[in-house]
Design a protein around this motif. Structure first.
Motif, short mmCIF file in Angstrom:
data_model
loop_
_atom_site.label_atom_id
_atom_site.label_comp_id
_atom_site.label_asym_id
_atom_site.label_seq_id
_atom_site.Cartn_x
_atom_site.Cartn_y
_atom_site.Cartn_z
N ILE A 108 1.11 -1.74 -0.32
CA ILE A 108 -0.05 -0.21 -0.14
C ILE A 108 1.01 1.68 -0.51
CG2 ILE A 108 -1.90 1.01 1.53
CD1 ILE A 108 -2.88 -1.06 2.44
N GLU A 109 2.07 0.99 0.48
CA GLU A 109 3.05 2.79 0.65
C GLU A 109 3.37 2.52 -0.46
OE1 GLU A 109 4.66 5.66 1.88
OE2 GLU A 109 3.14 4.67 3.51
N ARG A 110 3.85 0.86 -1.10
CA ARG A 110 4.69 1.61 -2.35
C ARG A 110 3.80 2.14 -3.09
NH1 ARG A 110 4.09 -1.14 -7.02
NH2 ARG A 110 6.40 -1.40 -7.83
N ALA A 111 2.45 1.66 -3.43
CA ALA A 111 1.08 2.09 -4.47
C ALA A 111 0.66 3.51 -4.26
CB ALA A 111 0.42 1.13 -4.31
N PHE A 112 0.71 4.16 -3.45
CA PHE A 112 0.81 5.33 -2.97
C PHE A 112 1.95 6.36 -2.68
CE2 PHE A 112 -3.24 4.49 -0.02
CZ PHE A 112 -3.80 5.11 -0.70
N ARG A 113 2.81 5.85 -3.38
CA ARG A 113 3.76 6.41 -3.46
C ARG A 113 4.15 6.99 -5.20
NH1 ARG A 113 6.76 3.55 -1.04
NH2 ARG A 113 8.30 2.51 -3.04
N ARG A 114 4.39 5.61 -5.77
CA ARG A 114 3.81 5.14 -7.18
C ARG A 114 2.95 5.90 -7.95
NH1 ARG A 114 5.28 -0.23 -10.18
NH2 ARG A 114 6.29 0.69 -12.07
N TYR A 115 1.32 5.33 -7.63
CA TYR A 115 0.67 5.83 -7.94
C TYR A 115 0.57 6.99 -8.00
CZ TYR A 115 1.20 1.33 -9.85
OH TYR A 115 1.86 -0.18 -10.67
N ASP A 116 -0.65 8.09 -8.87
CA ASP A 116 -1.72 9.46 -8.43
C ASP A 116 -2.71 8.47 -8.19
OD1 ASP A 116 -1.80 11.45 -7.93
OD2 ASP A 116 -2.48 12.22 -10.25
N PHE A 117 -3.33 7.42 -7.54
CA PHE A 117 -4.72 7.58 -6.89
C PHE A 117 -4.37 7.75 -5.58
CE2 PHE A 117 -2.77 2.94 -8.76
CZ PHE A 117 -3.73 3.22 -9.67
N GLU A 118 -6.07 8.47 -5.94
CA GLU A 118 -6.44 9.16 -4.30
C GLU A 118 -6.49 8.08 -3.05
OE1 GLU A 118 -5.87 11.99 -2.86
OE2 GLU A 118 -4.59 11.82 -5.04
#
Length: 177
Positions: A108-118
């Motif tokens: 989850i941390e990686r996803a929020f760091r990598r992608y622009d998803f809100e």
């Protein structure tokens, strides 16, 4: 692909490889592990091979999935099988040890760091109490329910939809609630 390996204190998450077939088949053919999955348990190695091929061939723009290793053994898979929707499955021998929480926190941390998803999304069978508890611990909140959303074998299954907002994660950062 950048960030193709994610490490935590006890886990290694990496891209799937052909050599993972046996270990993943052990998960995908396990009736307990597959109870709330989107398909019935796999009945053949060929079925798991085709599943693994599809996982490995998923375009980066659509999928960000990992094989999960603990102590050098593949114990399951986790990630965003269809961005931004999280998905995971672990062999039952590894349940109840905090490994899924550790794994998903890092991803989850990686996803929020990598992608622009809100926000990140999840779709869970309402009977899957352990998964609902895990996602709540990670900060996911229910956004809706629908009956008979997917046919698994000969059984219609319902869905609970959940979301984790970027701002809620920043305040929580994977700490148990």
């Amino acid at each position: 692909m950048e960030d193709a390996i994610v490490r935590t204190e006890r886990l290694l998450m990496r891209r799937a490889e052909v050599r993972d077939l046996g270990a993943l088949h052990a998960v995908l053919s396990n009736a307990q592990a597959m109870r709330y999955w989107s398909t019935p348990p796999h009945t053949s190695l060929h079925q798991s091979r085709e599943w693994l091929k599809a996982m490995m061939a998923s375009p980066e723009a659509e999928s960000d999935d990992f094989v999960v290793e603990h102590e050098g053994q593949v114990i399951g898979k986790a990630g965003f099988w269809r961005l931004p929707e999280i998905g995971y499955i672990f062999h039952p021998d590894n349940w109840g040890r905090g490994l899924a929480f550790e794994c998903l926190s890092a991803l989850i941390e990686r996803a929020f760091r990598r992608y622009d998803f809100e926000k990140l999304l999840a779709d869970v069978d309402p009977r899957n109490a352990a998964s609902l508890k895990l996602l709540a611990k990670l900060g996911f909140v229910e956004t809706g329910r629908e009956p008979a959303t997917i046919m698994v074998g000969d059984e219609w299954c319902d869905s609970i939809y959940l979301a984790l907002e970027r701002d809620a994660w920043r305040g929580n950062e994977g700490r148990p609630r």
